[in-house]
Scaffold this active site. Structure first.
Site, mmCIF file in Angstrom:
data_model
loop_
_atom_site.group_PDB
_atom_site.id
_atom_site.type_symbol
_atom_site.label_atom_id
_atom_site.label_comp_id
_atom_site.label_asym_id
_atom_site.label_seq_id
_atom_site.Cartn_x
_atom_site.Cartn_y
_atom_site.Cartn_z
ATOM 1 N N ARG A 7 0.831 -1.216 0.000
ATOM 2 C CA ARG A 7 0.000 0.000 0.000
ATOM 3 C C ARG A 7 0.864 1.265 0.000
ATOM 4 N NH1 ARG A 7 -3.351 -3.447 -0.696
ATOM 5 N NH2 ARG A 7 -5.485 -3.493 0.127
ATOM 6 N N SER A 54 -10.922 -0.755 3.120
ATOM 7 C CA SER A 54 -10.107 -0.848 4.338
ATOM 8 C C SER A 54 -9.729 0.550 4.811
ATOM 9 C CB SER A 54 -8.811 -1.603 4.066
ATOM 10 O OG SER A 54 -9.075 -2.881 3.577
ATOM 11 N N GLU A 71 -5.094 3.646 6.339
ATOM 12 C CA GLU A 71 -4.695 3.470 4.947
ATOM 13 C C GLU A 71 -5.257 4.619 4.118
ATOM 14 O OE1 GLU A 71 -5.338 1.351 0.881
ATOM 15 O OE2 GLU A 71 -6.799 0.964 2.438
HETATM 16 N N1 EPU Z 1 -10.713 -11.170 9.985
HETATM 17 C C1 EPU Z 1 -11.271 -11.062 11.239
HETATM 18 N N2 EPU Z 1 -12.395 -10.278 11.401
HETATM 19 C C2 EPU Z 1 -12.959 -9.617 10.343
HETATM 20 C C3 EPU Z 1 -12.400 -9.785 9.051
HETATM 21 C C4 EPU Z 1 -11.264 -10.542 8.899
HETATM 22 O O1 EPU Z 1 -10.803 -11.651 12.209
HETATM 23 O O2 EPU Z 1 -13.941 -8.894 10.556
HETATM 24 C C5 EPU Z 1 -9.449 -11.945 9.833
HETATM 25 C C6 EPU Z 1 -9.610 -13.314 9.252
HETATM 26 O O3 EPU Z 1 -8.749 -14.165 9.964
HETATM 27 C C7 EPU Z 1 -9.113 -13.196 7.830
HETATM 28 C C8 EPU Z 1 -8.081 -12.090 7.948
HETATM 29 O O4 EPU Z 1 -8.574 -11.241 8.992
HETATM 30 O O5 EPU Z 1 -8.520 -14.381 7.386
HETATM 31 C C9 EPU Z 1 -7.900 -11.319 6.677
HETATM 32 O O6 EPU Z 1 -9.174 -10.810 6.268
HETATM 33 P P1 EPU Z 1 -9.492 -10.500 4.722
HETATM 34 O O7 EPU Z 1 -9.210 -11.683 3.894
HETATM 35 O O8 EPU Z 1 -10.866 -9.918 4.640
HETATM 36 O O9 EPU Z 1 -8.403 -9.436 4.310
HETATM 37 P P2 EPU Z 1 -7.860 -8.115 5.020
HETATM 38 O O10 EPU Z 1 -6.437 -8.338 5.376
HETATM 39 O O11 EPU Z 1 -8.743 -7.650 6.116
HETATM 40 C C10 EPU Z 1 -6.901 -7.095 2.812
HETATM 41 C C11 EPU Z 1 -6.960 -5.801 2.053
HETATM 42 C C12 EPU Z 1 -8.294 -5.683 1.331
HETATM 43 C C13 EPU Z 1 -8.416 -6.854 0.364
HETATM 44 C C14 EPU Z 1 -8.338 -8.164 1.198
HETATM 45 C C15 EPU Z 1 -8.348 -9.403 0.339
HETATM 46 C C16 EPU Z 1 -5.586 -4.236 3.302
HETATM 47 C C17 EPU Z 1 -5.546 -3.000 4.145
HETATM 48 N N3 EPU Z 1 -6.794 -4.669 2.965
HETATM 49 O O12 EPU Z 1 -7.917 -7.056 3.817
HETATM 50 O O13 EPU Z 1 -8.248 -4.474 0.555
HETATM 51 O O14 EPU Z 1 -9.635 -6.803 -0.355
HETATM 52 O O15 EPU Z 1 -7.099 -8.182 1.935
HETATM 53 O O16 EPU Z 1 -7.125 -9.587 -0.265
HETATM 54 O O17 EPU Z 1 -4.530 -4.773 2.973
HETATM 55 C C18 EPU Z 1 -8.857 -2.177 0.605
HETATM 56 O O18 EPU Z 1 -7.655 -1.914 0.593
HETATM 57 O O19 EPU Z 1 -9.723 -1.259 0.625
HETATM 58 C C19 EPU Z 1 -9.288 -3.558 0.656
HETATM 59 C C20 EPU Z 1 -10.568 -3.889 0.771
#
Ligand code: EPU
Length: 336
Positions: free
Chosen positions: A164, A236, A332
């Site tokens: 990012r 995010s 972010e």
């Molecule tokens: N999780 C929780 N609670 C929640 C949601 C997620 O505990 O409410 C945990 C789960 O263990 C899950 C992990 O967090 O496995 C990761 O969650 P998720 O796959 O939804 O991904 P993220 O790390 O929260 C990132 C990006 C997203 C992107 C997703 C999928 C960033 C800041 N965000 O989110 O990007 O869509 O991965 O690859 O890196 C964005 O930047 O606006 C965005 C949506």
């Protein structure tokens, strides 16, 4: 090209916040942009570039010129046996570009399906999702510098990409406008279905196509992430923190359900959503702002929300996560 004065940005940011800018313009070509920037009225005022406003939080009014580069042409620059070099204007809606490429069987963008925003923003925060990042396919970025109106071309290596992050958020911040981005796409795409949610959704599909990957990812996103047309949000709100492995492994010992994502030699990325979720914020609402019930990384701006309310909520979250886990998380979203 019309220059709007004292313009309300409510429809130009996906949080739907009320803020005004002294001047607002949508140049549709590099020539129009140069014309605008060589006018003495606009040359010396503070300037800000916005795309679809899907990663911006306006804290207050802007006393300067906001530019939306409405450059919308898409062109194949060249191709060889393996790759297509596709050049797209900064104002092309990102997901339209992904659809354009996937429809033609060109691979590399499909995992970035349904990310809101415009093409010009893709290199700025090196958009990423489902195991892919814009840096993997960006070949060249064209950047018109305010100083002397010089047109620069930056190779991918010169963009300083990180998680990012890029040179456009650091050294080149506020120094000019991204006008075009050229992507290198594969004519023989390989499927990137390593991310757990994607792998599960494609479990029953034998040899998935990029078009199937696109459709699976679009449906995961629409299930987890709120539609800004219904409730204001910027996806995010926070970045996932990158911590030293001693910190990560210590937390993992305490909480078996914490997932760690390797990020470099001695570091891991922790899911900020998990940290925020554990602190009990998920699905809560305070006044006109809240935390999304399906994804704790997403803050919501209900009708009437102000930038200040969002900042207060984000500060409370940052402080609580720090107290509970001794981990620093940071926004972010661009706060202006
Ligand atoms: N999780 C929780 N609670 C929640 C949601 C997620 O505990 O409410 C945990 C789960 O263990 C899950 C992990 O967090 O496995 C990761 O969650 P998720 O796959 O939804 O991904 P993220 O790390 O929260 C990132 C990006 C997203 C992107 C997703 C999928 C960033 C800041 N965000 O989110 O990007 O869509 O991965 O690859 O890196 C964005 O930047 O606006 C965005 C949506």
């Amino acid at each position: 090209m019309e220059i709007l004065k004292n313009y309300n940005l409510k429809n130009k940011n996906t949080l739907g916040l009320n803020a005004r800018t002294k001047y607002y313009a949508e140049p549709a070509s590099v020539e129009q942009l140069k014309l605008l920037l060589s006018d003495d009225i606009y040359r010396y005022v503070p300037k800000m570039v916005i795309g679809a406003g899907s990663n911006i939080l306006f804290k207050s009014d802007f006393d300067g010129l906001i530019i939306f580069p409405a450059i919308k042409d898409i062109k194949i620059l060249r191709e060889d046996a393996d790759f297509i070099y596709l050049r797209a204007g900064a104002g092309v809606v990102w997901d339209n570009l992904v659809e354009f490429a996937v429809d033609r069987g060109w691979g590399g963008m499909e995992n970035l399906s349904s990310i809101p925003g415009c093409t010009g923003a893709a290199p700025v925060q090196n958009i990423g999702a489902y195991g892919a990042e814009a840096k993997d396919i960006i070949f060249l970025v064209e950047f018109l510098q305010y100083d002397g109106l010089v047109e620069n071309k930056l190779s991918s290596g010169e963009c300083g990409f990180g998680y990012r992050d890029s040179i456009f958020k650091r050294e080149l911040k506020g120094k000019g406008v991204i006008t075009y981005v050229t992507f290198r796409l594969s004519k023989r795409p390989s499927i990137n279905a390593g991310y757990e949610d994607v792998r599960q959704a494609l479990n029953d599909v034998n040899q998935p196509t990029i078009s199937q990957v696109r459709s699976v990812i679009s449906s995961i996103r629409s299930r987890k992430l709120p539609d800004p047309a219904v409730v204001g949000n910027v996806g995010s709100f926070f970045k996932n923190p990158v911590v030293h492995k001693t910190v990560a492994l210590h937390l993992k010992e305490l909480y078996q359900d914490l997932k760690l994502f390797p990020a470099g030699e001695d570091t891991y990325k922790l899911p900020a959503a998990w940290l925020i979720d554990k602190c009990g914020f998920k699905g809560t609402r305070t006044g006109n702002v809240g935390v999304h019930a399906n994804q704790a990384l997403v803050l919501l701006a209900y009708e009437g929300a102000t930038g200040e309310e969002l900042i207060n909520l984000s500060e409370t979250i940052i402080k609580t996560v720090k107290e509970r886990f001794n981990v620093d998380i940071e926004p972010e979203v661009n706060i202006c």
